[in-house]
Design a protein around this motif. Sequence first.
Motif, PDB file in Angstrom:
ATOM      1  N   ASP A  41     -14.035  -2.536  -3.564  1.00  0.00           N
ATOM      2  CA  ASP A  41     -14.567  -1.825  -2.404  1.00  0.00           C
ATOM      3  C   ASP A  41     -15.936  -2.410  -2.050  1.00  0.00           C
ATOM      4  O   ASP A  41     -16.409  -3.360  -2.685  1.00  0.00           O
ATOM      5  N   ILE A  42     -16.595  -1.841  -1.037  1.00  0.00           N
ATOM      6  CA  ILE A  42     -17.868  -2.394  -0.591  1.00  0.00           C
ATOM      7  C   ILE A  42     -18.982  -2.160  -1.603  1.00  0.00           C
ATOM      8  O   ILE A  42     -20.049  -2.788  -1.520  1.00  0.00           O
ATOM      9  N   GLU A  43     -18.765  -1.268  -2.553  1.00  0.00           N
ATOM     10  CA  GLU A  43     -19.745  -1.033  -3.611  1.00  0.00           C
ATOM     11  C   GLU A  43     -19.590  -2.010  -4.772  1.00  0.00           C
ATOM     12  O   GLU A  43     -20.383  -1.995  -5.708  1.00  0.00           O
ATOM     13  N   ARG A  81      -0.828   3.140  -5.420  1.00  0.00           N
ATOM     14  CA  ARG A  81      -1.425   1.854  -5.047  1.00  0.00           C
ATOM     15  C   ARG A  81      -0.610   0.764  -5.710  1.00  0.00           C
ATOM     16  O   ARG A  81      -0.349   0.811  -6.912  1.00  0.00           O
ATOM     17  N   SER A 117     -17.017  -2.085  -6.917  1.00  0.00           N
ATOM     18  CA  SER A 117     -16.375  -1.477  -8.084  1.00  0.00           C
ATOM     19  C   SER A 117     -15.389  -2.452  -8.709  1.00  0.00           C
ATOM     20  O   SER A 117     -14.582  -3.070  -8.022  1.00  0.00           O
TER      21      SER A 117
END
Length: 469
Positions: free
Chosen positions: A102-104, A423, A106
């Motif tokens: 993700d954009i963080e 997922r 992770s």
Amino acid sequence: MSSYWIPRLVIGAPQGRSGKTTVTLGILAALTTSKKLKIQPFKKGPDFIDPSWMTQVTGRNCRNLDSFLMTKEDVKRAFARGAFDADIAVVEGAMGLFDGVDIEGSGSTAEIAKAICSPVVLVVDATRMTRSIAALVKGFQDFDENVLIAGVILNKIARPRHENMLRAVIDHYCGIPVLGAIPKGQQFIIPDRHLGLIPANEDDELNLAVQKVGEAAGNYLDLDKLLEIAAGAKAIELDEPYISNISDDTETSQGLKPVVGIIKDRAFSFYYPENIEAIKDAGAEIVIIDALRDKKLPYINALYIGGGFPEVFAAQLQSNESLRSDINSAVEAGMPVYAECGGLMYLCQRLIYHGLAYDMVGVLPCDVQMVDKPQGHGYMIADVIDENPFFPAGAKIKGHEFHHSRVINLNYQAAKFAYRVERGFGIDGKNDGMIYKNVLATYNHIHALSVKEWAANLVNRAAEYRQIP
């Protein structure tokens, strides 16, 4: 609280295909041979292939660190437990240093470096680059103040003048050492296969290439400075002890250990060391089975079949008819079996590869076919929706999948699924975890530190099966 310290390095890069594997293998080989060090290798992420080579080079089982599958505390304990008797630990990153799910960021290599308080050595492919390399390295230095970029290794250097310019601009603008420069032509290349790189145990001739890359690392890298940086790592603070307090002589309440068979050979080689250790810690005896050579199934109470490349050895697996028959009979008698990816393929009716069909164990109501493109690739989350031997309904199972096989000719009337895929892809994009009697066969590779109840449940099912008259 407890603390743990060992010299350590994380080998990262701005992006994939920068040469991390080349450099990591070279460092491992050079430190093992020239410095005579006991090195504990680690691989960031769920990969099985790179770890096989790192194991080959160091003589110690490479272990995986994955902050998507594991909590931060689990990452720290896995690291400390794996490295506790080594001289130094080296972690090979994956993709770009800050790349995550993700954009963080992770699940990134940077997250692993922060969890284990490790300095990072950045491997940069310097092809067609001079002064711009300083902007790149400086950006990585400043992107996350909690990640220490301690040095740079230059890969694919064109000529001495190129190297001198790169060293000068990194020194001037970044203020960190260049720990080595590898000229073009010194790259260590393992031929690609559909899942990535060939496992170490499949090509003995490539051991010479590993030796050569170790010699190149000794010639082109500053090993002493690398060791100095590794020794500057801070201690890791842990909430719990990192050494298991379950001894190897643990017995069940009946006084005898259940026996879990693990098919582990050239066809089935994808196993996390922690998964096997977790089965032992849960009180089982382990028996290793070779599906290519062993003609009979030994005395066991449960069977674990991991992933690998069964298609490459399909003819040999088919020719070992007596073992396939024994496994089929054991399944029909109710023996618990847990199978992942390659194991699922082995339990199907037929395996179709390059237009040829090979008979497999024949307990699952389907065939499996190899295709050119990946059918499932990446992390996987599955919700347990139906009764099965190993997980309660309502549980959430994290893992990963990477397969070029697909299930075909599936008899949906005869098939039951344990998982609904949240997922990933699984068997058909919606379902995974095929159930037949006490068999659970899935494309989802799990790690025992992520799915902590799995090993105990497997051993409990084995103990129950052992008591059946």
